[in-house]
Design a protein around this motif. Structure first.
Motif, PDB file in Angstrom:
ATOM      1  N   GLY A   1      33.684-117.739   7.133  1.00 21.99           N
ATOM      2  CA  GLY A   1      32.630-116.882   7.694  1.00 21.99           C
ATOM      3  C   GLY A   1      31.849-116.190   6.585  1.00 21.99           C
ATOM      4  N   ALA A   2      31.624-116.934   5.490  1.00 18.55           N
ATOM      5  CA  ALA A   2      31.039-116.325   4.283  1.00 18.55           C
ATOM      6  C   ALA A   2      29.598-115.860   4.479  1.00 18.55           C
ATOM      7  CB  ALA A   2      31.102-117.326   3.130  1.00 18.55           C
TER       8      ALA A   2
ATOM      9  N   GLY B   1      28.383-114.453   7.151  1.00 25.82           N
ATOM     10  CA  GLY B   1      28.266-113.393   8.161  1.00 25.82           C
ATOM     11  C   GLY B   1      28.249-112.010   7.543  1.00 25.82           C
ATOM     12  N   SER B   2      28.328-111.017   8.415  1.00 26.77           N
ATOM     13  CA  SER B   2      28.262-109.622   7.983  1.00 26.77           C
ATOM     14  C   SER B   2      29.476-109.266   7.110  1.00 26.77           C
ATOM     15  CB  SER B   2      28.171-108.760   9.251  1.00 26.77           C
ATOM     16  OG  SER B   2      28.519-107.457   8.993  1.00 26.77           O
TER      17      SER B   2
ATOM     18  N   SER C   1      33.515-115.840  13.155  1.00 28.53           N
ATOM     19  CA  SER C   1      33.470-115.072  14.394  1.00 28.53           C
ATOM     20  C   SER C   1      34.170-115.844  15.504  1.00 28.53           C
ATOM     21  CB  SER C   1      32.028-114.723  14.772  1.00 28.53           C
ATOM     22  OG  SER C   1      31.351-115.880  15.098  1.00 28.53           O
TER      23      SER C   1
ATOM     24  N   SER D   1      36.799-119.661  16.779  1.00 24.65           N
ATOM     25  CA  SER D   1      36.631-120.710  15.761  1.00 24.65           C
ATOM     26  C   SER D   1      37.463-120.425  14.513  1.00 24.65           C
ATOM     27  CB  SER D   1      35.160-120.839  15.375  1.00 24.65           C
ATOM     28  OG  SER D   1      34.721-119.642  14.745  1.00 24.65           O
TER      29      SER D   1
ATOM     30  N   ASN E   1      38.975-111.411  11.532  1.00 26.17           N
ATOM     31  CA  ASN E   1      38.749-112.179  12.767  1.00 26.17           C
ATOM     32  C   ASN E   1      39.815-111.860  13.822  1.00 26.17           C
ATOM     33  OD1 ASN E   1      39.456-115.506  13.756  1.00 26.17           O
ATOM     34  ND2 ASN E   1      37.644-114.382  14.408  1.00 26.17           N
TER      35      ASN E   1
ATOM     36  N   GLU F   1      39.900-112.142  16.968  1.00 26.97           N
ATOM     37  CA  GLU F   1      40.108-113.093  18.061  1.00 26.97           C
ATOM     38  C   GLU F   1      41.282-114.031  17.773  1.00 26.97           C
ATOM     39  OE1 GLU F   1      37.206-112.378  16.629  1.00 26.97           O
ATOM     40  OE2 GLU F   1      35.678-111.966  18.145  1.00 26.97           O
TER      41      GLU F   1
ATOM     42  N   ASP G   1      39.896-105.245   9.796  1.00 25.90           N
ATOM     43  CA  ASP G   1      39.252-104.440  10.835  1.00 25.90           C
ATOM     44  C   ASP G   1      39.462-102.973  10.420  1.00 25.90           C
ATOM     45  OD1 ASP G   1      37.801-104.570  13.123  1.00 25.90           O
ATOM     46  OD2 ASP G   1      39.420-105.263  14.415  1.00 25.90           O
TER      47      ASP G   1
ATOM     48  N   MET H   1      26.758-104.975  12.253  1.00 30.17           N
ATOM     49  CA  MET H   1      27.731-106.085  12.336  1.00 30.17           C
ATOM     50  C   MET H   1      27.068-107.303  12.956  1.00 30.17           C
ATOM     51  SD  MET H   1      30.832-103.804  13.952  1.00 30.17           S
ATOM     52  CE  MET H   1      29.926-103.323  15.424  1.00 30.17           C
TER      53      MET H   1
ATOM     54  N   ARG I   1      26.396-110.329  15.825  1.00 29.80           N
ATOM     55  CA  ARG I   1      25.938-110.136  17.204  1.00 29.80           C
ATOM     56  C   ARG I   1      27.094-110.071  18.213  1.00 29.80           C
ATOM     57  NH1 ARG I   1      20.577-111.917  18.357  1.00 29.80           N
ATOM     58  NH2 ARG I   1      21.209-113.345  20.002  1.00 29.80           N
TER      59      ARG I   1
ATOM     60  N   ILE J   1      30.383-109.256  17.917  1.00 34.18           N
ATOM     61  CA  ILE J   1      31.183-108.020  17.877  1.00 34.18           C
ATOM     62  C   ILE J   1      30.324-106.827  18.314  1.00 34.18           C
ATOM     63  CG2 ILE J   1      30.833-107.716  15.369  1.00 34.18           C
ATOM     64  CD1 ILE J   1      33.503-106.290  15.226  1.00 34.18           C
TER      65      ILE J   1
ATOM     66  N   MET K   1      32.212-101.551   5.685  1.00 32.92           N
ATOM     67  CA  MET K   1      33.295-102.536   5.687  1.00 32.92           C
ATOM     68  C   MET K   1      33.790-102.890   4.291  1.00 32.92           C
ATOM     69  SD  MET K   1      34.429-103.187   8.612  1.00 32.92           S
ATOM     70  CE  MET K   1      35.443-104.630   8.293  1.00 32.92           C
TER      71      MET K   1
HETATM   72  N1  LIG Z   1      30.964-107.072  11.140  1.00 39.47           N
HETATM   73  C1  LIG Z   1      31.885-106.153  11.056  1.00 39.47           C
HETATM   74  O1  LIG Z   1      31.633-105.047  10.554  1.00 39.47           O
HETATM   75  C2  LIG Z   1      33.287-106.425  11.551  1.00 39.47           C
HETATM   76  C3  LIG Z   1      34.217-105.389  11.550  1.00 39.47           C
HETATM   77  C4  LIG Z   1      35.513-105.657  11.969  1.00 39.47           C
HETATM   78  C5  LIG Z   1      35.867-106.928  12.379  1.00 39.47           C
HETATM   79  N2  LIG Z   1      34.941-107.907  12.393  1.00 39.47           N
HETATM   80  C6  LIG Z   1      35.343-109.250  12.849  1.00 39.47           C
HETATM   81  O2  LIG Z   1      35.039-110.175  11.804  1.00 39.47           O
HETATM   82  C7  LIG Z   1      34.633-111.424  12.369  1.00 39.47           C
HETATM   83  C8  LIG Z   1      33.239-111.758  11.817  1.00 39.47           C
HETATM   84  O3  LIG Z   1      32.321-110.780  12.270  1.00 39.47           O
HETATM   85  P1  LIG Z   1      30.835-110.698  11.662  1.00 39.47           P
HETATM   86  O4  LIG Z   1      30.246-109.476  12.243  1.00 39.47           O
HETATM   87  O5  LIG Z   1      30.887-110.844  10.174  1.00 39.47           O
HETATM   88  O6  LIG Z   1      30.193-112.003  12.316  1.00 39.47           O
HETATM   89  P2  LIG Z   1      28.788-112.705  12.002  1.00 39.47           P
HETATM   90  O7  LIG Z   1      27.932-111.832  11.164  1.00 39.47           O
HETATM   91  O8  LIG Z   1      28.276-113.215  13.292  1.00 39.47           O
HETATM   92  O9  LIG Z   1      29.218-113.960  11.078  1.00 39.47           O
HETATM   93  C9  LIG Z   1      30.031-114.974  11.584  1.00 39.47           C
HETATM   94  C10 LIG Z   1      30.399-115.945  10.482  1.00 39.47           C
HETATM   95  O10 LIG Z   1      31.237-116.946  11.057  1.00 39.47           O
HETATM   96  C11 LIG Z   1      30.597-118.220  10.911  1.00 39.47           C
HETATM   97  N3  LIG Z   1      30.862-118.997  12.121  1.00 39.47           N
HETATM   98  C12 LIG Z   1      30.509-118.715  13.398  1.00 39.47           C
HETATM   99  N4  LIG Z   1      30.925-119.701  14.224  1.00 39.47           N
HETATM  100  C13 LIG Z   1      31.550-120.615  13.448  1.00 39.47           C
HETATM  101  C14 LIG Z   1      32.158-121.871  13.689  1.00 39.47           C
HETATM  102  N5  LIG Z   1      32.217-122.420  14.922  1.00 39.47           N
HETATM  103  N6  LIG Z   1      32.677-122.535  12.636  1.00 39.47           N
HETATM  104  C15 LIG Z   1      32.627-122.008  11.383  1.00 39.47           C
HETATM  105  N7  LIG Z   1      32.051-120.845  11.080  1.00 39.47           N
HETATM  106  C16 LIG Z   1      31.523-120.154  12.106  1.00 39.47           C
HETATM  107  C17 LIG Z   1      29.113-117.953  10.738  1.00 39.47           C
HETATM  108  O11 LIG Z   1      28.497-119.046  10.077  1.00 39.47           O
HETATM  109  P3  LIG Z   1      26.899-119.373  10.290  1.00 39.47           P
HETATM  110  O12 LIG Z   1      26.162-118.302   9.533  1.00 39.47           O
HETATM  111  O13 LIG Z   1      26.735-120.712   9.686  1.00 39.47           O
HETATM  112  O14 LIG Z   1      26.646-119.338  11.770  1.00 39.47           O
HETATM  113  C18 LIG Z   1      29.189-116.687   9.880  1.00 39.47           C
HETATM  114  O15 LIG Z   1      29.486-117.023   8.547  1.00 39.47           O
HETATM  115  C19 LIG Z   1      34.676-111.240  13.886  1.00 39.47           C
HETATM  116  O16 LIG Z   1      35.889-111.720  14.368  1.00 39.47           O
HETATM  117  C20 LIG Z   1      34.590-109.733  14.083  1.00 39.47           C
HETATM  118  O17 LIG Z   1      35.225-109.298  15.259  1.00 39.47           O
HETATM  119  C21 LIG Z   1      33.671-107.693  11.994  1.00 39.47           C
END
Ligand SMILES: NC(=O)c1ccc[n+]([C@@H]2O[C@H](COP(=O)([O-])OP(=O)(O)OC[C@H]3O[C@@H](n4cnc5c(N)ncnc54)[C@H](OP(=O)(O)O)[C@@H]3O)[C@@H](O)[C@H]2O)c1
Length: 383
Positions: free
Chosen positions: A10-11, A13-14, A102, A105, A124, A126, A150, A202, A204, A206, A264
């Motif tokens: 998930g490199a 992502g956020s 996210s 996956s 992650n 989930e 988290d 964050m 979309r 979450i 984060m």
């Molecule tokens: N954001 C936060 O502050 C935060 C805090 C606590 C926990 N979390 C947890 O951390 C996880 C990531 O959150 P995020 O906010 O960083 O999400 P995000 O910004 O939506 O980024 C998701 C990442 O996962 C990749 N991804 C999505 N679907 C995929 C698939 N089918 N196969 C491989 N890669 C996939 C995306 O790649 P693409 O760019 O190529 O789509 C992207 O790199 C979640 O489980 C969330 O609950 C997040």
């Protein structure tokens, strides 16, 4: 100083981007082996160059082929499709994986890393909601440590550093963008309203989960598996300022809390550095002039919280089905096909209609349950 070798799932992502920033500030301590995303090919490639990764992987094989063709013969190596990514993880010299894909996956590559005994820095949630029993038991058997990222669970992890048994943990919750509203105020909510989080920036999925409070429900299940606590020992309190990241209460009534600006990069650094602490360029908290407030969650307006708690308490495949139905519902809400209030209703209907009582102790059972719950959610939402 020994350099850690890290893979980031998930490199793009956020959390992935915040992880890259932390890595860039501690380059002598952490080197990057691999980076994984879904289909953001050029962004992943650029990040791979920036962080000097050995390989980058895209689960979407055609996106991987396009990137590979555009950069023939240039490092990093490009890997396409989930099977090839799992193979790259299995043959990697990395000792740690940042699990920040996210949704569901993230489960399969995270399990592949656990099978190799790598430490998991877990964002992650989930993965633990859908497969907590399997993931924690395999991690115990292979010696893989699961270190929470988290922010709430990182706070609890830090408060438990003295290894004293907790009476209960209290997860803090910002309340999301709709705190203080009633159900009747939420009938016509649009995705843009729900994506407008007051304190955290964050991804979309979450962000929608924080608007329904499903996120806090998922975190209750995550805390159950991470800290081995019964559900009645996991409380939730709304704290709109997002400064207290969570608390632990002990038998003698003492409460320990971890505080900081909502950023984060701190829990990411804690997970990477533990039990050390590294200086990373994040804003330090000043409490002068700040008010910290707390209130009970409104479970009537936000039924997803109790729904998730109840799925966790029931156990078996219920949490996996809840997670799958929620992922479908959030996707439909974001694409304008489901009303905001129907996210929780759809999840409840899927839990009511299916038989989710089986054991959640094998990957096959979890993959089958996930697919069945997604199909049920898709068919119910078109009725
Ligand atoms: N954001 C936060 O502050 C935060 C805090 C606590 C926990 N979390 C947890 O951390 C996880 C990531 O959150 P995020 O906010 O960083 O999400 P995000 O910004 O939506 O980024 C998701 C990442 O996962 C990749 N991804 C999505 N679907 C995929 C698939 N089918 N196969 C491989 N890669 C996939 C995306 O790649 P693409 O760019 O190529 O789509 C992207 O790199 C979640 O489980 C969330 O609950 C997040």
């Amino acid at each position: 100083m020994r350099q850690q070798r890290l893979i980031i799932l998930g490199a793009t992502g956020s959390v992935g981007e915040s992880t890259a920033q932390v890595v860039e500030s501690v380059r002598d301590r952490v080197g990057i082996d691999g980076l994984v995303a879904h289909r953001s090919g050029e962004r992943l490639w650029d990040l791979g160059r920036r962080l000097e990764a050995s390989w980058v992987g895209l689960t979407d094989a055609s996106a991987a082929a396009a990137v590979a063709a555009a950069h023939l013969g240039v490092r990093p190596r490009v890997v396409g499709g989930m099977d090839a990514i799992v193979e790259a993880i299995r043959s990697s010299p990395a000792d740690r994986v940042m699990a920040a894909m996210s949704g569901f996956s993230g489960l399969v590559p995270t399990l592949a890393a656990i099978e190799r005994g790598m430490d998991i820095l877990l964002a992650n949630k989930e993965t633990l909601v859908a497969a907590g029993e399997l993931v924690t038991s395999r991690a115990r058997q292979t010696g893989s440590r699961i270190i929470p990222v988290d922010s709430e669970h990182s706070a609890i992890f830090q408060c438990l550093a003295a290894a004293q048994p907790p009476l209960r943990v209290i997860l803090t919750c910002s309340g999301g963008p709709f705190r203080g509203r009633r159900q009747s105020d939420l009938e016509h909510v649009r995705p843009a309203d729900a994506l407008n989080h007051p304190t955290w920036n964050m991804g979309r999925k979450i962000t929608i989960d924080t608007a329904t409070l499903m996120n806090k429900g998922l975190e209750i299940i995550e805390a159950h598996w991470l800290f081995g606590l019964d559900y009645e020992r996991i409380g939730v309190i709304v704290h709109p300022e997002s400064i207290v990241h969570s608390m632990v209460e002990f038998e003698d009534g003492a409460i320990m809390a971890q505080l900081g600006e909502p950023d984060m990069r701190v829990p990411i650094e804690v997970a990477m550095a533990w039990p050390e602490r590294w200086a990373v360029p994040v804003p330090h908290l000043s409490l002068v002039g700040r008010s910290l407030t707390f209130e009970a969650p409104d479970e009537k307006t936000f039924p997803a919280l109790a729904l998730a708690r109840s799925a966790g308490e029931t156990g078996g495949l219920y949490p996996c089905a809840l997670n799958a139905a929620n992922e479908v519902a959030v996707e439909q809400f974001l694409s304008g096909r489901l009303a905001f209030l129907n996210i929780a209703t759809l999840v409840q209907s899927v839990l009511n209609t299916g038989d989710w009582g089986g054991r959640a102790d094998s990957l096959d059972a979890i993959l089958e349950c996930d697919a069945r719950a997604r199909a049920a959610a898709a068919s119910l939402s078109t009725v």
